[in-house]
Design a protein around this motif. Structure first.
Motif, PDB file in Angstrom:
ATOM      1  N   VAL A  11      65.160  77.805  83.059  1.00 16.26           N
ATOM      2  CA  VAL A  11      64.429  77.107  81.690  1.00 16.26           C
ATOM      3  C   VAL A  11      63.338  77.934  81.137  1.00 16.26           C
ATOM      4  N   SER A  12      61.924  78.008  82.105  1.00 15.26           N
ATOM      5  CA  SER A  12      61.521  79.658  81.387  1.00 15.26           C
ATOM      6  C   SER A  12      62.377  80.239  81.053  1.00 15.26           C
ATOM      7  N   GLU A  13      63.260  80.994  81.084  1.00 16.51           N
ATOM      8  CA  GLU A  13      63.559  81.938  80.664  1.00 16.51           C
ATOM      9  C   GLU A  13      63.762  82.241  79.701  1.00 16.51           C
ATOM     10  N   LEU A  14      65.194  81.142  79.511  1.00 18.26           N
ATOM     11  CA  LEU A  14      65.536  80.879  78.439  1.00 18.26           C
ATOM     12  C   LEU A  14      64.562  80.594  77.583  1.00 18.26           C
ATOM     13  N   LEU A  15      63.870  80.214  78.144  1.00 21.77           N
ATOM     14  CA  LEU A  15      62.178  79.318  76.204  1.00 21.77           C
ATOM     15  C   LEU A  15      61.652  80.629  75.952  1.00 21.77           C
ATOM     16  N   ALA A  16      61.755  81.768  76.872  1.00 24.59           N
ATOM     17  CA  ALA A  16      60.739  82.592  76.955  1.00 24.59           C
ATOM     18  C   ALA A  16      60.379  82.860  75.487  1.00 24.59           C
TER      19      ALA A  16
ATOM     20  N   ILE B 276      59.764  70.079  84.796  1.00 27.18           N
ATOM     21  CA  ILE B 276      61.102  70.133  86.202  1.00 27.18           C
ATOM     22  C   ILE B 276      60.217  69.607  87.264  1.00 27.18           C
ATOM     23  N   GLY B 277      61.299  68.826  87.998  1.00 28.15           N
ATOM     24  CA  GLY B 277      60.634  69.273  89.258  1.00 28.15           C
ATOM     25  C   GLY B 277      61.317  67.903  89.870  1.00 28.15           C
TER      26      GLY B 277
ATOM     27  N   MET C  10      58.981  81.250  73.039  1.00 27.67           N
ATOM     28  CA  MET C  10      59.372  80.418  71.706  1.00 27.67           C
ATOM     29  C   MET C  10      58.072  79.441  72.027  1.00 27.67           C
ATOM     30  N   GLY C  11      57.994  79.335  72.682  1.00 26.83           N
ATOM     31  CA  GLY C  11      56.188  78.273  72.278  1.00 26.83           C
ATOM     32  C   GLY C  11      56.414  77.049  72.763  1.00 26.83           C
ATOM     33  N   VAL C  12      57.021  76.817  73.401  1.00 25.28           N
ATOM     34  CA  VAL C  12      57.316  75.237  74.185  1.00 25.28           C
ATOM     35  C   VAL C  12      56.849  75.238  75.733  1.00 25.28           C
ATOM     36  N   ARG C  13      56.141  74.187  76.086  1.00 21.39           N
ATOM     37  CA  ARG C  13      54.824  74.436  77.225  1.00 21.39           C
ATOM     38  C   ARG C  13      55.868  73.476  78.184  1.00 21.39           C
ATOM     39  N   CYS C  14      55.946  73.671  79.727  1.00 21.17           N
ATOM     40  CA  CYS C  14      56.986  73.792  80.164  1.00 21.17           C
ATOM     41  C   CYS C  14      56.049  74.055  81.545  1.00 21.17           C
ATOM     42  N   ALA C  15      56.034  72.582  82.569  1.00 21.63           N
ATOM     43  CA  ALA C  15      55.270  73.070  83.739  1.00 21.63           C
ATOM     44  C   ALA C  15      56.385  72.831  85.220  1.00 21.63           C
ATOM     45  N   LEU C  16      56.612  72.670  86.406  1.00 20.92           N
ATOM     46  CA  LEU C  16      56.832  72.600  87.135  1.00 20.92           C
ATOM     47  C   LEU C  16      55.838  71.872  88.735  1.00 20.92           C
TER      48      LEU C  16
END
Ligand code: ADP
Ligand code: MG
Length: 701
Positions: free
Chosen positions: A339-344, A378-379, A346-352
């Motif tokens: 997901v991080s790669e796909l949304l690189a 994500i987790g 795009m300014g969406v903040r994502c954590a694991l």
């Protein structure tokens, strides 16, 4: 007959004392008259046919024979005695055998008098014998009521040990019909009865228990199966409608910038038509003001992840947070990386967030989740912890749902004042018929198309004697730079043995593939999670070429470079498991292989499983075969769902009736959602009774 009368406890029935009542309750769940009435025969015996002893076949089912007892003796055996009678007709002789109740039989049996005997024949050292036959003097048999089809009721060992034989059950049901005069309230509308040419309720119940002839029996069966499935579908559909009315969902009416930007600029491939369709279905749900509860089925590799990502973007576009929960750390890590790669950019903040994320790293995640800075999380199960609080969780996605229980799903619901939209993704194909009964209350989307250019995995079946050849093949593949899985079965009952198999296998593989040319990873259930992840990681990074494992790798791991899956003792795996395992390969551009290793000793069922795997890749087709082989009882998820409590219908065999029932139930609700029309009162009343006396027809919790 008044329906409430049927709620009378079974002890009130003539012939049922406290002991019998207790046994009937414990063994068959019969508490009331109604329960007894709904104890339907498993099958029927043709009582119009009489056999001669010379006609008996070795694999005979129950037979009926006319003859005489010409001799009676007791035979000593290891424990106690058995009573043996020589029974003869004009074509030959056989033995009748009793292990219990010998005294009574000895005193009451008449020698040299014509009897009709009935039971199952065994073939043993050159002759036929029948243990514990049902016997009736020919005289009485001829005078008695002619039964054409004798119903055989479900039984258990305890029941027969306590003398509650088939005949006793039949008698009790007769008594019930006497007391009720065989009048039962109709439960289906005249329209349905007319349209489907159904037998009325009373007549159906009479003929299911005391069939007048084959035709009426078939009609009675059809009617009762239809009724059963119809009311289940009604319950499921009602639940779904209620849910949509009651549970307001967040309205995601914006298809906003991020979704568009992703679709137009970052989508790494063209979506398949199936993916497009599913995204459309989801978008429709999300904009419909009701909470989405959708099950997304798609075979391994069908591309569910991208659907999840785009759905999460819809949430973000509408100002909500979203989470994605996976059953294992490895999978969560993979999802996070993907997901991080796909949304690189795009300014969406994502954590694991998983179990191994350190406390110090968790704190900022918790904070940013609560103040809304973090948009995606994500987790693993860690997401369910009480400490994890969201500012506004609008969507929760669960991957590989069978690993999670219903309770966990419910926990996600309560992460918000209003429950978030829920998307459950599963790669375990559930046959449509089963899905209809199991998840009738969820909406279902199916990705039934693989991304283009996928080469189907070449699947072969090899015997252990071909192992040298198989290993040679493995060496060639490794030379080409590929990686290999070798999987061993793990079946709970003999865990120690399985472990030994795995270790023996590992040792011999280590001998055949020695260092330094070959490096091997091993993963099994007895390892600590951290060690497992370490070994798995080495394989994912390509540091090891062979992964020896138990089925722990079954779920969702993605190593595109792994192109060979060898399954040891493949005959010990179930079909859906084999299919899941095979899904681990065939993810990259190279031709992939799945090799099913077995010994020469194979049951016919195992052969069918192997042949099916070699023949097809279609998860749904495989699931259908699986359902036919094992029955619904063993398919995951059915246990809690109550599909097993079906009293007469069979969701595999009665597929067509199920479809008809669902069609009519849907139609009914569409026409008359609150069942107010006079012609629907019958159904409304029956339905209310079902809901009220949940213990009777307890299909859905
Ligand atoms: P699964 O349904 O098993 O979760 P994934 O989402 O992991 O499947 O997708 C499997 C692989 O297929 C991934 O590498 C993904 O990038 C790729 N993929 C998904 N959809 C498409 C598509 N429409 N065209 C090409 N490749 C795709
Ligand atoms: Mg997946």
């Amino acid at each position: 007959m008044n329906t409430n009368f049927l709620q009378t406890p079974i002890t009130y029935l003539k012939g049922v004392g406290p002991n019998r009542a207790e046994t009937l309750q414990g063994e068959l769940g019969i508490h009331t008259y109604q329960d007894l009435l709904n104890l339907f025969p498993n099958r029927y015996l043709d009582k119009t046919q009489y056999y001669k002893i010379s006609q008996l076949q070795r694999s005979s089912a129950e037979v009926q024979i006319v003859g005489k007892i010409i001799h009676l003796k007791s035979v000593e055996q290891k424990k106690g005695k058995r009573l043996v009678a020589t029974f003869a007709d004009d074509t030959g002789q056989m033995e009748l055998i009793w292990f219990r109740g010998q005294k009574w039989i000895r005193e009451n049996l008449k020698i040299n008098t014509p009897y009709v005997i009935f039971g199952k024949c065994n073939w043993y050292s050159g002759g036929f014998s029948m243990p514990h036959p049902e016997m009736e003097l020919l005289d009485q048999h001829q005078k008695g009521l002619k039964v054409f089809m004798q119903p055989i009721y479900p039984s258990t060992e305890k029941l027969s040990n306590r003398g509650i034989t088939n005949r006793v059950i039949s008698k009790l049901i007769q008594q019930l019909f006497l007391e009720t005069k065989g009048n039962f309230i109709e439960t289906l509308s005249e329209t349905l009865i007319h349209e489907l040419k159904l037998l009325p309720k009373s007549e159906s119940l009479l003929n299911i228990h005391f069939p007048k002839n084959q035709e009426l029996l078939a009609k009675a069966q059809f009617r009762l199966k239809f009724e059963e499935l119809f009311f289940i579908q009604m319950q499921l559909i009602a639940k779904n409608i209620r849910h949509k009315q009651k549970i307001k969902g967040f309205n995601f009416d914006q298809v906003g910038e991020r979704f568009k930007e992703f679709y137009e600029e970052h989508l790494p491939f063209e979506l398949t038509n199936a993916q497009k369709r599913v995204i459309k279905e989801i978008r429709h749900d999300l904009g419909s003001n009701a909470q989405m509860n959708r099950l997304l089925q798609g075979d391994v590799g069908s591309g569910k992840t991208i659907v999840a990502v785009m759905t999460m973007l819809l949430a973000v576009d509408n100002g909500y947070q979203a989470c994605l929960m996976a059953p294992t750390e490895i999978l969560a890590n993979q999802h996070y990386a993907g997901v991080s790669e796909l949304l690189a950019n795009m300014g969406v903040r994502c954590a694991l967030l998983t179990g191994s994320v350190k406390k110090s790293a968790r704190k900022p995640i918790h904070e940013q989740l609560e103040n809304g800075e973090l948009q995606l999380l994500i987790g693993t199960h860690a997401l369910l912890e009480d400490k994890v609080k969201y500012k506004n969780l609008g969507l929760a996605i669960i991957d590989e749902q069978h690993r999670f229980g219903v309770a966990q799903r419910a926990k996600l619901w309560h992460k918000n004042e209003f429950p978030p939209h829920i998307l459950v993704m599963t790669a375990t194909p559930i046959p449509r018929t089963l899905a209809m009964s199991l998840y009738g209350d969820l909406d279902i989307s199916v990705i039934d198309e693989l991304p283009p250019g996928r080469k189907p995995v070449k699947t072969v079946h090899r015997f252990d004697s071909n192992r040298l050849k198989v290993f040679r093949f493995v060496r060639d593949e490794i030379k080409k730079g590929r990686q290999i899985y070798i999987v061993y079965p793990l079946i709970q009952e003999s865990e120690a043995l399985d472990y030994k198999d795995l270790m023996d296998g590992y040792e011999s593989i280590a001998r055949d593939f020695p260092l330094p040319d070959y490096r091997i990873s091993i993963v099994h259930g007895k390892m600590k999670p951290a060690d497992k992840d370490y070994e798995m990681d080495r394989f994912v990074r390509g540091e090891t070429q062979i992964m020896v494992a138990t089925t722990v790798i079954e779920v969702g791991v993605n190593v595109p470079n792994a192109s060979v899956m060898i399954i040891e003792s493949a005959e010990r795996f179930g079909l859906s498991q084999l299919h899941q395992l095979r899904g681990r390969v065939g993810r990259g551009a190279d031709q992939s292989f799945c090799i099913l290793m077995t010994s020469h000793k194979l049951s016919s069922e195992a052969k069918t499983r192997l042949e099916t795997m070699v023949r097809t890749h279609d998860g749904f087709e495989i699931a259908e075969v699986d359902l036919k082989l094992r029955g619904p009882g063993d398919i995951m998820g059915t246990q809690q769902s109550g599909v097993l409590n079906l009293k007469i219908a069979d969701i595999v065999k009665d597929n067509a009736i199920l479809k008809t029932a669902r069609y009519h139930a849907l139609h009914l609700f569409k026409q008359d959602p609150s069942l107010e029309k006079p012609e629907h009162l019958v159904i409304r009343h029956a339905y209310a009774q079902l809901v009220k006396y949940k213990n009777i027809w307890n299909y859905i919790s």
